[in-house]
Design an enzyme around this catalytic site. Structure first.
Site, PDB file in Angstrom:
ATOM      1  CB  SER A   1      -0.845   0.004   1.287  1.00 30.34           C
ATOM      2  OG  SER A   1      -1.461   1.261   1.479  1.00 30.34           O
TER       3      SER A   1
ATOM      4  CE1 TYR B   1      -4.431  -2.058   4.829  1.00 33.74           C
ATOM      5  CE2 TYR B   1      -3.534   0.139   4.504  1.00 33.74           C
ATOM      6  CZ  TYR B   1      -4.031  -1.039   3.987  1.00 33.74           C
ATOM      7  OH  TYR B   1      -4.122  -1.211   2.625  1.00 33.74           O
TER       8      TYR B   1
HETATM    9  P1  NAD Z   1     -10.986  -6.282  -0.528  1.00 30.99           P
HETATM   10  O1  NAD Z   1     -11.566  -6.129   0.816  1.00 30.99           O
HETATM   11  O2  NAD Z   1     -11.880  -6.406  -1.703  1.00 30.99           O
HETATM   12  O3  NAD Z   1      -9.957  -7.505  -0.579  1.00 30.99           O
HETATM   13  C1  NAD Z   1      -9.348  -8.061   0.512  1.00 30.99           C
HETATM   14  C2  NAD Z   1      -9.496  -9.561   0.386  1.00 30.99           C
HETATM   15  O4  NAD Z   1      -8.736 -10.206   1.422  1.00 30.99           O
HETATM   16  C3  NAD Z   1     -10.957 -10.007   0.545  1.00 30.99           C
HETATM   17  O5  NAD Z   1     -11.280 -10.891  -0.496  1.00 30.99           O
HETATM   18  C4  NAD Z   1     -10.961 -10.720   1.890  1.00 30.99           C
HETATM   19  O6  NAD Z   1     -11.917 -11.748   1.977  1.00 30.99           O
HETATM   20  C5  NAD Z   1      -9.536 -11.246   1.911  1.00 30.99           C
HETATM   21  N1  NAD Z   1      -9.114 -11.608   3.257  1.00 30.99           N
HETATM   22  C6  NAD Z   1      -9.188 -10.870   4.379  1.00 30.99           C
HETATM   23  N2  NAD Z   1      -8.722 -11.564   5.423  1.00 30.99           N
HETATM   24  C7  NAD Z   1      -8.317 -12.763   4.945  1.00 30.99           C
HETATM   25  C8  NAD Z   1      -7.747 -13.904   5.540  1.00 30.99           C
HETATM   26  N3  NAD Z   1      -7.505 -13.966   6.851  1.00 30.99           N
HETATM   27  N4  NAD Z   1      -7.455 -14.973   4.752  1.00 30.99           N
HETATM   28  C9  NAD Z   1      -7.711 -14.941   3.426  1.00 30.99           C
HETATM   29  N5  NAD Z   1      -8.246 -13.858   2.807  1.00 30.99           N
HETATM   30  C10 NAD Z   1      -8.555 -12.796   3.564  1.00 30.99           C
HETATM   31  O7  NAD Z   1     -10.035  -5.022  -0.717  1.00 30.99           O
HETATM   32  P2  NAD Z   1      -8.862  -4.736  -1.751  1.00 30.99           P
HETATM   33  O8  NAD Z   1      -8.776  -3.269  -1.865  1.00 30.99           O
HETATM   34  O9  NAD Z   1      -9.006  -5.525  -2.984  1.00 30.99           O
HETATM   35  O10 NAD Z   1      -7.585  -5.214  -0.905  1.00 30.99           O
HETATM   36  C11 NAD Z   1      -6.610  -6.099  -1.433  1.00 30.99           C
HETATM   37  C12 NAD Z   1      -5.253  -5.693  -0.924  1.00 30.99           C
HETATM   38  O11 NAD Z   1      -4.928  -4.412  -1.456  1.00 30.99           O
HETATM   39  C13 NAD Z   1      -5.170  -5.572   0.594  1.00 30.99           C
HETATM   40  O12 NAD Z   1      -3.951  -6.141   1.043  1.00 30.99           O
HETATM   41  C14 NAD Z   1      -5.174  -4.069   0.807  1.00 30.99           C
HETATM   42  O13 NAD Z   1      -4.502  -3.701   1.981  1.00 30.99           O
HETATM   43  C15 NAD Z   1      -4.443  -3.599  -0.430  1.00 30.99           C
HETATM   44  N6  NAD Z   1      -4.672  -2.197  -0.737  1.00 30.99           N
HETATM   45  C16 NAD Z   1      -5.897  -1.750  -1.115  1.00 30.99           C
HETATM   46  C17 NAD Z   1      -6.062  -0.396  -1.390  1.00 30.99           C
HETATM   47  C18 NAD Z   1      -7.370   0.182  -1.813  1.00 30.99           C
HETATM   48  O14 NAD Z   1      -7.509   1.420  -1.840  1.00 30.99           O
HETATM   49  N7  NAD Z   1      -8.367  -0.614  -2.175  1.00 30.99           N
HETATM   50  C19 NAD Z   1      -4.980   0.492  -1.286  1.00 30.99           C
HETATM   51  C20 NAD Z   1      -3.755  -0.008  -0.899  1.00 30.99           C
HETATM   52  C21 NAD Z   1      -3.610  -1.345  -0.639  1.00 30.99           C
END
Ligand code: NAD
Length: 261
Positions: free
Chosen positions: A143, A156
């Site tokens: 991130s 986080y």
């Molecule tokens: P999201 O909530 O759609 O995806 C997160 C996924 O992780 C979900 O499918 C959830 O079920 C899964 N998950 C959570 N805990 C888990 C566990 N214990 N075991 C297995 N799976 C688990 O959100 P996203 O934005 O697609 O996030 C994906 C990644 O991207 C994350 O690591 C997040 O920190 C990172 N990220 C997202 C953003 C953003 O703005 N969306 C920005 C920076 C980083």
């Protein structure tokens, strides 16, 4: 390839993008009763997209923070395909609270999923590649908060800060085995994790006003970068995090000079 948290958002986009580029995709999901229905629908959709691109898919339930789940997940993938070439450590959560009031158990929960879970999967993949004497690629979905502090989300921030040195340390340790470890650092991206603002035009405009390129990112833009880092085009790149953030890590407050004129 195996993508953790692959049933939604960035993980789902990576699964589909990698299938477009010809990979077979193991889609990990963690589902509790409350999430089950939505997960089922999004997995069915993702599976369909993967298959449309000619890729085989595997669906594997596992909580990446649980040792036995991670073991079973790798056993299932290796039993099905004999190998796993790419690991995408994407699963992640965030919990908001004033840091002085945050239940420490919640802090630990975030670290356990975002950082320890990524390490568990990385360790298992590396063991496999070393035993097979094969190259491999890990992409850690980090991130912008790997380097930008995030008040009220201390777990986080710490988890993603830790991911930077997870990426760099493993990259250095296993470079001689042709195992590459890189990260992607998304900025604000349209996915379910941001449900607090993505569907609210006022809140979304407020978020986007802070981004130098004046818009949030799409999950597909993150997926394209992950696919590049997996590919042979990136064969000489290891230990790096590629930020895909519309300029968010460029100290947006300095867009116009305010300190020297
Ligand atoms: P999201 O909530 O759609 O995806 C997160 C996924 O992780 C979900 O499918 C959830 O079920 C899964 N998950 C959570 N805990 C888990 C566990 N214990 N075991 C297995 N799976 C688990 O959100 P996203 O934005 O697609 O996030 C994906 C990644 O991207 C994350 O690591 C997040 O920190 C990172 N990220 C997202 C953003 C953003 O703005 N969306 C920005 C920076 C980083």
């Amino acid at each position: 390839m195996l993508v953790t948290g692959g049933s939604s958002g960035i993980g789902q986009a990576i699964a589909i993008k990698m299938a477009e580029y010809g990979a077979d995709v193991a889609i990990n999901f963690r589902s509790n009763r409350a999430e089950a229905e939505a997960t089922e629908q999004s997995i069915a959709w993702c599976r369909n997209q993967v298959q449309q691109h000619g890729g085989q898919d595997l669906l594997i339930q596992a909580d990446v923070s649980k040792k036995e789940d991670v073991e079973r997940m790798f056993e299932e993938v290796i039993a099905a395909w004999g190998t796993v070439d790419f690991l995408i450590n994407n699963a992640g959560i965030q919990i908001a609270a004033d840091s002085h009031m945050l239940d420490v158990e919640k802090f630990i929960q975030v670290i356990n999923i975002n950082t320890v879970g990524a390490f568990r999967c990385a360790q298992r993949a590396i063991q496999h590649w070393l035993a097979q004497e094969k190259p491999g690629v890990i992409i850690n979905v980090s991130s912008v908060h790997q380097i930008i502090p995030k008040p009220r989300f201390v777990g986080y921030s710490v988890s993603k800060g830790g991911m930077q040195n997870l990426t760099r340390t493993l990259a250095l340790e296993y470079a001689g085995h042709n195992i590459r470890v890189n990260g992607i650092g998304p900025g604000a991206t349209i996915t379910p994790i941001n449900r607090a603002w993505v569907d609210d035009p006022e809140k979304r405009a407020q978020v986007e006003s802070h981004i130098p390129m004046r818009r949030a990112g799409e999950a597909e833009e993150m997926a394209e970068a992950a696919a590049f880092l997996c590919s042979d085009l990136a064969a000489y790149i290891t230990g790096q995090t590629l930020f895909i953030d519309g300029g968010l890590t460029l100290y947006a407050d300095f867009e116009t000079a305010w300190s020297s004129e």
